[in-house]
Design a protein around this motif. Structure first.
Motif, PDB file in Angstrom:
ATOM      1  N   HIS A 180     -12.637  -3.652  10.706  1.00 34.33           N
ATOM      2  CA  HIS A 180     -12.149  -2.319  10.747  1.00 34.33           C
ATOM      3  C   HIS A 180     -11.089  -2.278   9.856  1.00 34.33           C
ATOM      4  CE1 HIS A 180     -12.498   1.817  12.312  1.00 34.33           C
ATOM      5  NE2 HIS A 180     -11.133   1.866  12.316  1.00 34.33           N
ATOM      6  N   ALA A 181     -10.888  -1.184   8.958  1.00 33.14           N
ATOM      7  CA  ALA A 181      -9.832  -0.999   7.976  1.00 33.14           C
ATOM      8  C   ALA A 181      -9.344  -2.118   7.056  1.00 33.14           C
ATOM      9  CB  ALA A 181      -8.270  -0.696   8.921  1.00 33.14           C
ATOM     10  N   TYR A 182     -10.573  -2.797   6.450  1.00 29.77           N
ATOM     11  CA  TYR A 182     -10.473  -3.805   5.884  1.00 29.77           C
ATOM     12  C   TYR A 182      -9.789  -3.664   4.455  1.00 29.77           C
ATOM     13  CZ  TYR A 182     -14.064  -1.353   2.988  1.00 29.77           C
ATOM     14  OH  TYR A 182     -14.774  -0.631   2.229  1.00 29.77           O
ATOM     15  N   ASP A 183      -9.945  -2.333   4.095  1.00 27.77           N
ATOM     16  CA  ASP A 183      -9.271  -1.929   2.811  1.00 27.77           C
ATOM     17  C   ASP A 183      -7.693  -1.642   2.685  1.00 27.77           C
ATOM     18  OD1 ASP A 183     -10.358   0.227   4.524  1.00 27.77           O
ATOM     19  OD2 ASP A 183      -9.857   1.509   2.810  1.00 27.77           O
ATOM     20  N   THR A 184      -7.174  -1.466   3.852  1.00 30.59           N
ATOM     21  CA  THR A 184      -5.963  -1.258   3.968  1.00 30.59           C
ATOM     22  C   THR A 184      -4.736  -2.300   3.938  1.00 30.59           C
ATOM     23  OG1 THR A 184      -5.930  -1.327   6.537  1.00 30.59           O
ATOM     24  CG2 THR A 184      -6.847   0.785   5.389  1.00 30.59           C
ATOM     25  N   GLY A 185      -5.089  -3.335   3.877  1.00 34.87           N
ATOM     26  CA  GLY A 185      -3.883  -4.456   3.806  1.00 34.87           C
ATOM     27  C   GLY A 185      -3.005  -4.309   2.841  1.00 34.87           C
ATOM     28  N   ALA A 186      -3.585  -3.971   1.678  1.00 36.45           N
ATOM     29  CA  ALA A 186      -2.820  -4.187   0.382  1.00 36.45           C
ATOM     30  C   ALA A 186      -3.404  -3.487  -0.782  1.00 36.45           C
ATOM     31  CB  ALA A 186      -2.398  -5.705   0.039  1.00 36.45           C
ATOM     32  N   THR A 187      -2.602  -2.749  -1.798  1.00 31.80           N
ATOM     33  CA  THR A 187      -3.286  -2.249  -2.829  1.00 31.80           C
ATOM     34  C   THR A 187      -3.716  -3.264  -3.897  1.00 31.80           C
ATOM     35  OG1 THR A 187      -1.981  -0.375  -2.637  1.00 31.80           O
ATOM     36  CG2 THR A 187      -2.886  -0.663  -4.773  1.00 31.80           C
ATOM     37  N   GLY A 188      -4.883  -3.140  -4.291  1.00 29.25           N
ATOM     38  CA  GLY A 188      -5.422  -4.141  -5.233  1.00 29.25           C
ATOM     39  C   GLY A 188      -6.132  -5.286  -4.811  1.00 29.25           C
ATOM     40  N   ASP A 198      -3.844   4.979  -2.306  1.00 26.22           N
ATOM     41  CA  ASP A 198      -5.222   5.389  -2.678  1.00 26.22           C
ATOM     42  C   ASP A 198      -5.440   6.631  -3.090  1.00 26.22           C
ATOM     43  OD1 ASP A 198      -5.574   2.800  -1.944  1.00 26.22           O
ATOM     44  OD2 ASP A 198      -6.681   3.341   0.019  1.00 26.22           O
ATOM     45  N   MET A 199      -4.721   7.654  -2.404  1.00 21.51           N
ATOM     46  CA  MET A 199      -4.877   9.296  -3.082  1.00 21.51           C
ATOM     47  C   MET A 199      -4.376   9.218  -4.398  1.00 21.51           C
ATOM     48  SD  MET A 199      -5.808  10.637  -0.042  1.00 21.51           S
ATOM     49  CE  MET A 199      -6.864   8.776  -0.034  1.00 21.51           C
ATOM     50  N   PRO A 238       0.651  -1.263  -0.110  1.00 23.96           N
ATOM     51  CA  PRO A 238      -0.021   0.031   0.104  1.00 23.96           C
ATOM     52  C   PRO A 238       0.788   1.287  -0.019  1.00 23.96           C
ATOM     53  CG  PRO A 238       0.295  -0.972   2.180  1.00 23.96           C
ATOM     54  CD  PRO A 238       0.795  -1.872   1.301  1.00 23.96           C
ATOM     55  N   PHE A 239       2.201   1.293   0.020  1.00 21.90           N
ATOM     56  CA  PHE A 239       3.043   2.397   0.064  1.00 21.90           C
ATOM     57  C   PHE A 239       3.520   2.985  -1.452  1.00 21.90           C
ATOM     58  CE2 PHE A 239       3.549  -0.237   4.055  1.00 21.90           C
ATOM     59  CZ  PHE A 239       3.140   0.580   5.066  1.00 21.90           C
ATOM     60  N   GLY A 240       3.153   4.102  -1.539  1.00 22.33           N
ATOM     61  CA  GLY A 240       3.575   4.753  -2.968  1.00 22.33           C
ATOM     62  C   GLY A 240       4.849   5.368  -2.713  1.00 22.33           C
ATOM     63  N   ASP A 241       5.012   6.467  -3.787  1.00 19.87           N
ATOM     64  CA  ASP A 241       6.002   7.446  -3.927  1.00 19.87           C
ATOM     65  C   ASP A 241       5.766   8.688  -3.405  1.00 19.87           C
ATOM     66  OD1 ASP A 241       7.314   5.163  -5.252  1.00 19.87           O
ATOM     67  OD2 ASP A 241       6.259   5.789  -7.394  1.00 19.87           O
ATOM     68  N   GLY A 242       4.880   8.883  -2.664  1.00 15.03           N
ATOM     69  CA  GLY A 242       4.647  10.205  -2.074  1.00 15.03           C
ATOM     70  C   GLY A 242       3.697  11.103  -2.800  1.00 15.03           C
ATOM     71  N   GLN A 266      -9.878  -2.426  -3.621  1.00 13.73           N
ATOM     72  CA  GLN A 266     -10.826  -2.346  -4.943  1.00 13.73           C
ATOM     73  C   GLN A 266     -12.162  -1.758  -4.443  1.00 13.73           C
ATOM     74  OE1 GLN A 266     -10.031  -4.664  -8.503  1.00 13.73           O
ATOM     75  NE2 GLN A 266      -8.782  -5.931  -7.216  1.00 13.73           N
ATOM     76  N   ALA A 267     -12.915  -2.348  -3.714  1.00 10.87           N
ATOM     77  CA  ALA A 267     -14.174  -2.178  -3.440  1.00 10.87           C
ATOM     78  C   ALA A 267     -14.366  -0.795  -2.970  1.00 10.87           C
ATOM     79  CB  ALA A 267     -14.746  -3.172  -2.439  1.00 10.87           C
ATOM     80  N   ARG A 268     -13.332  -0.317  -1.830  1.00  8.34           N
ATOM     81  CA  ARG A 268     -13.565   0.936  -1.316  1.00  8.34           C
ATOM     82  C   ARG A 268     -13.266   1.962  -2.395  1.00  8.34           C
ATOM     83  NH1 ARG A 268     -10.046   4.789   1.690  1.00  8.34           N
ATOM     84  NH2 ARG A 268     -11.528   6.852   1.377  1.00  8.34           N
ATOM     85  N   LEU A 269     -12.465   2.002  -3.171  1.00  7.92           N
ATOM     86  CA  LEU A 269     -11.882   2.906  -4.019  1.00  7.92           C
ATOM     87  C   LEU A 269     -13.052   3.060  -5.216  1.00  7.92           C
ATOM     88  CD1 LEU A 269      -8.105   2.168  -4.503  1.00  7.92           C
ATOM     89  CD2 LEU A 269      -9.152   4.173  -3.155  1.00  7.92           C
ATOM     90  N   THR A 270     -13.587   1.949  -5.612  1.00  6.02           N
ATOM     91  CA  THR A 270     -14.397   1.984  -6.885  1.00  6.02           C
ATOM     92  C   THR A 270     -15.726   2.172  -6.453  1.00  6.02           C
ATOM     93  OG1 THR A 270     -14.693  -0.224  -6.932  1.00  6.02           O
ATOM     94  CG2 THR A 270     -13.071   0.535  -8.309  1.00  6.02           C
ATOM     95  N   ILE A 271     -16.399   2.019  -5.251  1.00  9.47           N
ATOM     96  CA  ILE A 271     -17.521   2.380  -4.792  1.00  9.47           C
ATOM     97  C   ILE A 271     -17.673   3.751  -4.341  1.00  9.47           C
ATOM     98  CG2 ILE A 271     -19.159   2.010  -2.675  1.00  9.47           C
ATOM     99  CD1 ILE A 271     -18.290  -0.911  -2.567  1.00  9.47           C
TER     100      ILE A 271
END
Length: 402
Positions: free
Chosen positions: A374-382, A180-181, A126-130, A387-392
């Motif tokens: 809680h925080a079900y969407d934070t474990g890993a990107t994709g 995510d941002m 889940p960590f990106g380039d900033g 995907q559910a949180r982002l696209t919903i």
């Protein structure tokens, strides 16, 4: 020589089968335990663990489970009974993972999610380039610089998204949800993720963090055109503690009572999208729990740190941050995503808030997601949850910010 080689091959084959049986056995055991925990969330720590990871691990678990079954069939060639038992256990674990995937997918798709199942098989960090920019938007009286993470849009005249991070009011950062941002920015949003002062045993921020978020909202709206954004189309987002902050601010701004720590008029937002928002702090406190000696793992400590006491000691503070305290009919359309098995922010309180808001005339969309904590969407990107949180959220916002 031939006899010796045959014996060596037999020993090697047996050792390989024993190692394979141990590996397959551990995989099958983990799959079964996690599956039982997710499907039966009332089983204490097992249920909490299963629901905490199901939305991240269920899809990969199907693939891993199939490989485990294949491994069990190879073991069965050497140890028939052991291989049969391991194959059955692996099959059960795989079947439970598949039930979770299908059930979650159906619920998410019904709420507007667009999920790529192949992407969910191989989720990534889940960590990106900033962010593109990380400026200071305000400074507190004590000299603390408050930063904003800015993600510029891929297109011009983009709607503005302001995000308040979670962390129980006591931890977290504007950089926490970096990927995510960036995902939203790549799809045509100007994204500003906001830092606010965190609470502690001695610093209580129930009336500090909200005005800081309001200040950031004013600041972002003023600068949006320079970054390619449209300040007339503002979406306010928040998760958990940030969901409480975003909800309170959006509803106060709708009736003109929002207060900014840096002065100015707080703009009304066009849409509010929150997930597992802490809008029932009394219910969360009453149903709180602790794990170990770390106060940050005591959910009741989070409420005490934020408000300065218990609900009995500072009832006015809890009332001020409760979602149902202010429900103006002029409030923006509101999306609330609530996992069924949330052990930190009790779902009943979130859903009672949604019901009360609807009764007050607010356009509320409530999304319930099964097999998720809680925080079900934070474990890993994709992952399925991510995907559910982002696209919903994105699809709902597009419908309300045209």
């Amino acid at each position: 020589m031939v006899v010796a080689r045959t014996r060596a091959d037999g020993v090697g084959s047996r050792v390989f089968a024993v190692v394979g049986a141990v590996v397959v056995g551990w995989i099958a055991l983990v799959l079964v335990l996690l599956g039982v925990g997710a499907l039966l969330p009332g089983l204490g720590l097992l249920g909490a663990a299963g629901t905490a990871v199901a939305a991240t691990t269920a899809a990969p678990s199907v693939l891993i489970g199939l490989l485990a079954v294949g491994g069990a069939l190879l073991v069965r060639r050497r140890f028939r009974r052991t291989g049969t038992v391991l194959g059955a256990a692996g099959g059960v674990g795989t079947a439970m993972a598949l039930v979770i995937v299908v059930g979650f997918w159906i619920a998410a798709a019904g709420a507007g999610a667009t999920i790529n199942p192949f992407r969910a098989l191989v989720p990534t960090s889940p960590f990106g380039d900033g962010p593109d920019e990380h400026p200071v938007y305000s400074r507190t009286a004590s000299g603390q610089d408050l930063h904003a993470a800015v993600y510029r849009p891929a297109t011009a005249n983009a709607p503005l998204m302001v995000y308040a991070h979670g962390g129980g009011w006591v931890e977290g950062s504007e950089l926490d949800r970096d990927r995510d941002m960036r995902w939203f920015a790549d799809r045509g949003w100007l994204v500003v993720s906001v830092e606010y002062t965190l609470a502690s045993e001695t610093v209580h921020t129930w009336d500090i963090a909200g005005p800081q978020l309001a200040c950031a909202l004013i600041w972002a709206a003023e600068r949006a055109p320079a970054w390619g954004g449209d300040p007339a189309r503002i979406a306010l987002l928040g998760d958990s503690a940030g969901g409480q902050l975003a909800t309170t601010l959006a509803y106060q701004a709708a009736e003109g009572s929002a207060r900014s720590s840096c002065g100015g008029t707080v703009p009304r937002v066009a849409a509010l999208a929150v997930q597992y928002p802490a809008v029932d702090p009394v219910g969360a406190y009453d149903n709180g729990f602790s794990i170990g000696d770390d106060p940050k793992l005591d959910t009741r400590f989070l409420g005490r740190a934020y408000t300065g006491g218990t609900p009995a000691e500072v009832p006015d503070h809890y009332r001020a941050i409760t979602g149902t305290t202010l429900l103006p009919p002029t409030a923006p359309p509101t999306l609330v995503i609530s996992p069924d098995d949330d052990s930190v922010v009790p779902p009943n309180g979130v859903r009672a808030f949604a019901d009360r808001a609807r009764e007050a005339g607010i356009d509320v969309t409530l999304v319930r997601l099964p097999f998720a904590n809680h925080a079900y969407d934070t474990g890993a990107t994709g992952s399925l949850g991510n995907q559910a949180r982002l696209t919903i959220t994105e699809n709902w916002l597009r419908d309300h910010l045209r």
